[in-house]
Design a protein around this motif. Structure first.
Motif, PDB file in Angstrom:
ATOM      1  N   PRO A  87     -40.166  48.813  -8.576  1.00  0.00           N
ATOM      2  CA  PRO A  87     -41.251  49.874  -9.100  1.00  0.00           C
ATOM      3  C   PRO A  87     -42.528  49.375  -9.799  1.00  0.00           C
ATOM      4  O   PRO A  87     -43.713  49.858  -9.558  1.00  0.00           O
ATOM      5  CB  PRO A  87     -40.611  51.078  -9.855  1.00  0.00           C
ATOM      6  CG  PRO A  87     -39.260  50.904  -9.013  1.00  0.00           C
ATOM      7  CD  PRO A  87     -39.094  49.513  -8.947  1.00  0.00           C
ATOM      8  N   MET A 129     -47.070  53.914  -9.756  1.00  0.00           N
ATOM      9  CA  MET A 129     -45.687  53.961  -9.560  1.00  0.00           C
ATOM     10  C   MET A 129     -44.848  54.216 -10.583  1.00  0.00           C
ATOM     11  O   MET A 129     -43.689  54.820 -10.869  1.00  0.00           O
ATOM     12  CB  MET A 129     -45.064  52.880  -8.652  1.00  0.00           C
ATOM     13  CG  MET A 129     -43.877  52.801  -8.230  1.00  0.00           C
ATOM     14  SD  MET A 129     -43.214  54.348  -7.174  1.00  0.00           S
ATOM     15  CE  MET A 129     -43.650  53.536  -5.551  1.00  0.00           C
ATOM     16  N   GLN A 130     -45.163  53.698 -11.795  1.00  0.00           N
ATOM     17  CA  GLN A 130     -44.254  53.964 -13.219  1.00  0.00           C
ATOM     18  C   GLN A 130     -44.533  55.369 -13.446  1.00  0.00           C
ATOM     19  O   GLN A 130     -43.459  55.804 -14.171  1.00  0.00           O
ATOM     20  CB  GLN A 130     -45.114  52.920 -14.169  1.00  0.00           C
ATOM     21  CG  GLN A 130     -44.942  51.476 -13.864  1.00  0.00           C
ATOM     22  CD  GLN A 130     -45.870  50.476 -14.645  1.00  0.00           C
ATOM     23  OE1 GLN A 130     -45.981  50.832 -15.913  1.00  0.00           O
ATOM     24  NE2 GLN A 130     -46.321  49.498 -14.073  1.00  0.00           N
ATOM     25  N   CYS A 162     -44.708  57.782 -11.324  1.00  0.00           N
ATOM     26  CA  CYS A 162     -43.553  58.459 -10.736  1.00  0.00           C
ATOM     27  C   CYS A 162     -42.264  58.016 -10.951  1.00  0.00           C
ATOM     28  O   CYS A 162     -41.231  59.060 -11.147  1.00  0.00           O
ATOM     29  CB  CYS A 162     -43.802  57.875  -8.954  1.00  0.00           C
ATOM     30  SG  CYS A 162     -45.485  58.444  -8.291  1.00  0.00           S
ATOM     31  N   ALA A 163     -41.906  57.164 -11.533  1.00  0.00           N
ATOM     32  CA  ALA A 163     -40.513  56.611 -11.765  1.00  0.00           C
ATOM     33  C   ALA A 163     -40.327  57.198 -13.170  1.00  0.00           C
ATOM     34  O   ALA A 163     -39.047  57.005 -13.604  1.00  0.00           O
ATOM     35  CB  ALA A 163     -40.507  54.895 -12.094  1.00  0.00           C
ATOM     36  N   ALA A 202     -39.719  62.746  -8.516  1.00  0.00           N
ATOM     37  CA  ALA A 202     -40.147  61.241  -8.460  1.00  0.00           C
ATOM     38  C   ALA A 202     -41.003  61.341  -7.068  1.00  0.00           C
ATOM     39  O   ALA A 202     -42.041  60.759  -6.817  1.00  0.00           O
ATOM     40  CB  ALA A 202     -39.176  60.356  -8.587  1.00  0.00           C
ATOM     41  N   LEU A 250     -37.021  52.546  -5.775  1.00  0.00           N
ATOM     42  CA  LEU A 250     -37.318  53.768  -6.604  1.00  0.00           C
ATOM     43  C   LEU A 250     -35.966  54.566  -6.521  1.00  0.00           C
ATOM     44  O   LEU A 250     -35.745  55.069  -7.608  1.00  0.00           O
ATOM     45  CB  LEU A 250     -38.499  54.137  -6.253  1.00  0.00           C
ATOM     46  CG  LEU A 250     -38.958  55.667  -6.850  1.00  0.00           C
ATOM     47  CD1 LEU A 250     -39.194  55.499  -8.313  1.00  0.00           C
ATOM     48  CD2 LEU A 250     -39.833  56.464  -6.310  1.00  0.00           C
TER      49      LEU A 250
END
Length: 326
Positions: A63, A70-71, A73-74, A82, A135
């Protein structure tokens, strides 16, 4: 991976063929138009003669490889949140695609789809599967396997090479790349969250493109990429966008822009990259971009970014110093 298999020369040739600067391969903050990205994957697979090229690339990515968006989201507390975040912020990363969740019986299918159904995108689709899976596994465990996988292209003669490598049964010819997740797992919480909290505001500050609507966003992104190689001609920008010069000018005119004013915006965008990724002084950044006076650059940048060059550099270093390493 292309360098590993075919060497530096093949790597350079593939990127140059698409008019992309080599730095694109190392920078997770650069917005790359989807059409160019898909073509790079297909050219690379052809150069290596590897049907599993895209899949192997995806297996190497985590990710954090995709950058700050994306970080963010994670860092969501649950898997469902997410996946919803990805749908909200994917536009920071690429154009011509979307992420959505579709209910099907006792499953939720996470689907990633492009707006180019008639293009050859086999390799890029294959690469998306392990990337999406990485993810999900942050929440459900490293050994989890999906109930089935969907691929958005017909089963080809060489599909038998990649099919056994997929982490679950494959359904070809689907409307999107998809991973089937049992509904019960959507509420699964991430065991731990590492790093300081990233917010949507952080994504907006890092975003180098001042426009969100297509096709202007892609035109702007192409101009940024070409400026890195010192190229500013309108003909090359139009060619990379796959449109005529007249069509490009028509898109700009609708937004009240000329190509010259677009390049000025691009220059300020380049300033953001130099402030974030180099140790050049503010004066050196100003001179690199063609400003004769440090003060003129500071005024122009502050007006465009809402932060002074010094404030912007400090904020981005704070963000980059607190990335989630998981």
């Amino acid at each position: 991976m292309l360098v590993d298999w075919e060497g530096e020369r093949a790597f350079q040739k593939t990127f140059h063929a698409e008019g992309l600067p080599l730095v694109t391969a190392d920078r997770d903050d650069l917005f790359v138009p989807m059409a160019a990205l898909v073509r790079v994957f297909e050219r690379a697979a052809k150069a290596t003669a590897r049907r599993d090229f895209g899949l192997r690339v995806g297996e190497r990515l985590q990710p954090q490889s995709y950058g700050l968006w994306m970080q963010y989201c994670a860092q969501a507390p649950t898997l469902g949140e997410a996946l919803r975040r990805i749908g909200d912020v994917l536009h920071f990363h690429q154009s011509g695609s979307r992420s959505r969740l579709v209910a099907e019986g006792a499953f939720v299918i996470w689907r990633y789809e492009r707006s180019q159904p008639n293009k050859t995108h086999t390799q890029h689709s294959d690469h998306a599967v392990p990337a999406m899976l990485s993810l999900i596994r942050l929440y459900v465990g490293a050994e989890w396997a999906p109930s089935w996988i969907e691929l958005d292209y017909p089963r080809d003669a060489d599909a038998g090479i990649v099919e056994p490598l997929m982490p679950g049964p494959v359904r070809f010819g689907q409307p999107a790349v998809g991973i089937a997740v049992p509904i019960a797992l959507i509420s699964k919480q991430r065991p731990q969250r590492i790093g300081k909290r990233i917010t949507p505001l952080d994504l907006e500050i890092q975003d180098v493109l001042p426009v969100t609507d297509e096709p202007l966003r892609s035109i702007f992104a192409i101009s940024v990429l070409r400026l890195m190689d010192g190229r500013t001609d309108i003909d090359g920008t139009a060619a990379m966008a796959g449109i005529s010069v007249r069509t490009l000018q028509r898109h700009l005119n609708r937004e009240g822009l000329s190509y010259r004013s677009l390049l000025e915006r691009v220059r300020l965008t380049r300033a953001r990259a130099l402030l974030e990724h180099t140790d050049l002084t503010i004066t050196e950044v100003a001179l690199t971009l063609g400003y004769s006076e440090h003060a003129n650059f500071t005024r122009a940048f502050s007006r465009a970014a809402g932060l002074s060059p010094v404030q912007f550099r400090h904020h981005m270093r704070w963000i980059n110093g607190n990335k989630d390493p998981s």
